[in-house]
Scaffold this motif. Sequence first.
Motif, mmCIF file in Angstrom:
data_model
loop_
_atom_site.group_PDB
_atom_site.id
_atom_site.type_symbol
_atom_site.label_atom_id
_atom_site.label_comp_id
_atom_site.label_asym_id
_atom_site.label_seq_id
_atom_site.Cartn_x
_atom_site.Cartn_y
_atom_site.Cartn_z
ATOM 1 N N ARG A 151 -7.901 -20.679 3.323
ATOM 2 C CA ARG A 151 -6.458 -20.732 3.043
ATOM 3 C C ARG A 151 -5.830 -19.368 3.286
ATOM 4 N N TYR A 152 -4.527 -19.378 3.456
ATOM 5 C CA TYR A 152 -3.801 -18.124 3.649
ATOM 6 C C TYR A 152 -3.777 -17.334 2.348
ATOM 7 N N VAL A 153 -3.696 -16.012 2.482
ATOM 8 C CA VAL A 153 -3.624 -15.174 1.283
ATOM 9 C C VAL A 153 -2.413 -15.600 0.460
ATOM 10 N N PRO A 154 -2.497 -15.445 -0.845
ATOM 11 C CA PRO A 154 -1.381 -15.889 -1.691
ATOM 12 C C PRO A 154 -0.139 -15.025 -1.494
ATOM 13 N N GLU A 155 0.969 -15.538 -1.936
ATOM 14 C CA GLU A 155 2.226 -14.787 -1.909
ATOM 15 C C GLU A 155 2.198 -13.750 -3.035
ATOM 16 N N PHE A 156 2.372 -12.497 -2.665
ATOM 17 C CA PHE A 156 2.393 -11.431 -3.661
ATOM 18 C C PHE A 156 3.039 -10.195 -3.055
ATOM 19 N N GLU A 157 3.454 -9.310 -3.909
ATOM 20 C CA GLU A 157 3.981 -8.017 -3.477
ATOM 21 C C GLU A 157 3.677 -7.007 -4.576
ATOM 22 N N LEU A 158 2.881 -5.994 -4.210
ATOM 23 C CA LEU A 158 2.470 -4.981 -5.170
ATOM 24 C C LEU A 158 2.986 -3.607 -4.748
ATOM 25 N N PRO A 159 3.497 -2.833 -5.700
ATOM 26 C CA PRO A 159 3.957 -1.484 -5.364
ATOM 27 C C PRO A 159 2.768 -0.558 -5.116
ATOM 28 N N ALA A 160 3.056 0.569 -4.531
ATOM 29 C CA ALA A 160 2.034 1.592 -4.314
ATOM 30 C C ALA A 160 1.607 2.194 -5.652
ATOM 31 N N VAL A 161 0.427 2.780 -5.682
ATOM 32 C CA VAL A 161 -0.020 3.529 -6.857
ATOM 33 C C VAL A 161 0.758 4.839 -6.856
ATOM 34 N N PRO A 162 1.508 5.128 -7.914
ATOM 35 C CA PRO A 162 2.294 6.368 -7.958
ATOM 36 C C PRO A 162 1.409 7.604 -7.743
ATOM 37 N N GLY A 163 1.873 8.475 -6.870
ATOM 38 C CA GLY A 163 1.156 9.717 -6.611
ATOM 39 C C GLY A 163 0.175 9.655 -5.458
ATOM 40 N N LEU A 164 -0.029 8.481 -4.873
ATOM 41 C CA LEU A 164 -0.891 8.360 -3.691
ATOM 42 C C LEU A 164 -0.017 8.188 -2.460
ATOM 43 N N ASP A 165 -0.518 8.632 -1.326
ATOM 44 C CA ASP A 165 0.254 8.550 -0.093
ATOM 45 C C ASP A 165 0.196 7.178 0.577
ATOM 46 N N GLN A 166 -0.689 6.286 0.113
ATOM 47 C CA GLN A 166 -0.787 4.965 0.727
ATOM 48 C C GLN A 166 0.358 4.066 0.267
ATOM 49 N N PRO A 167 0.812 3.208 1.187
ATOM 50 C CA PRO A 167 1.838 2.231 0.784
ATOM 51 C C PRO A 167 1.230 1.151 -0.094
ATOM 52 N N GLY A 168 2.080 0.363 -0.735
ATOM 53 C CA GLY A 168 1.651 -0.778 -1.531
ATOM 54 C C GLY A 168 1.133 -1.889 -0.639
ATOM 55 N N LEU A 169 1.012 -3.075 -1.199
ATOM 56 C CA LEU A 169 0.389 -4.175 -0.475
ATOM 57 C C LEU A 169 1.143 -5.466 -0.764
ATOM 58 N N ALA A 170 1.331 -6.273 0.278
ATOM 59 C CA ALA A 170 2.049 -7.544 0.129
ATOM 60 C C ALA A 170 1.515 -8.554 1.134
#
Length: 188
Positions: free
Chosen positions: A42-61
């Motif tokens: 199945r396709y990944v679920p619908e979600f949107e997560l913010p980045a971890v504060p203080g890290l240079d990586q973007p969040g995930l959705a």
Amino acid sequence: MKIPFRLAALVPVALFLLLAGFFFVAIYRGDPSRVPSALIGRYVPEFELPAVPGLDQPGLATADFGTGTPVIVNVWGSWCVPCRVEMPLLVELRRVADVPLYGINYKDDPAAARRFLAELGNPFDRIGRDQTGRASIEWGVYGVPETYVIDGNGRIALKHVGAVTPEAIAEQILPALQAARHAAPPGN
């Protein structure tokens, strides 16, 4: 009809032995890291997560998947002992797999997550902060760590429960990743 005393005494013993047999079979049956998942294929679920504060990586959705490139997703927390054990293997997996590795930071303190990655290495291209655990529930997470292989169409190809091991990488994750590279386009 009255049951003789000796026969009546054997009933609890027989029930105990029957239950012990069921538990014995359950404990030694199969690989506990291979937990069936209704989400495979199945396709990944619908979600949107913010980045971890203080890290240079973007969040995930959800929008980060299905771009034509397979990815690996690892659900982890700095408080998780098996996550600490597997992190050097994830750093190496990121190098040999040559695909993006995304992280879902599960119910963690941002400062602790930053320290954890600074100490053990950061293999992640993106890290979403799942403070409430809601997104992880949508992913079907039983407990951390868990690792997923997602095909280029955004479908879940593999779910590995527990810390990754060299054997799990060689026998499960890399073969699933290879198959995910050849996944049929949607609708086929």
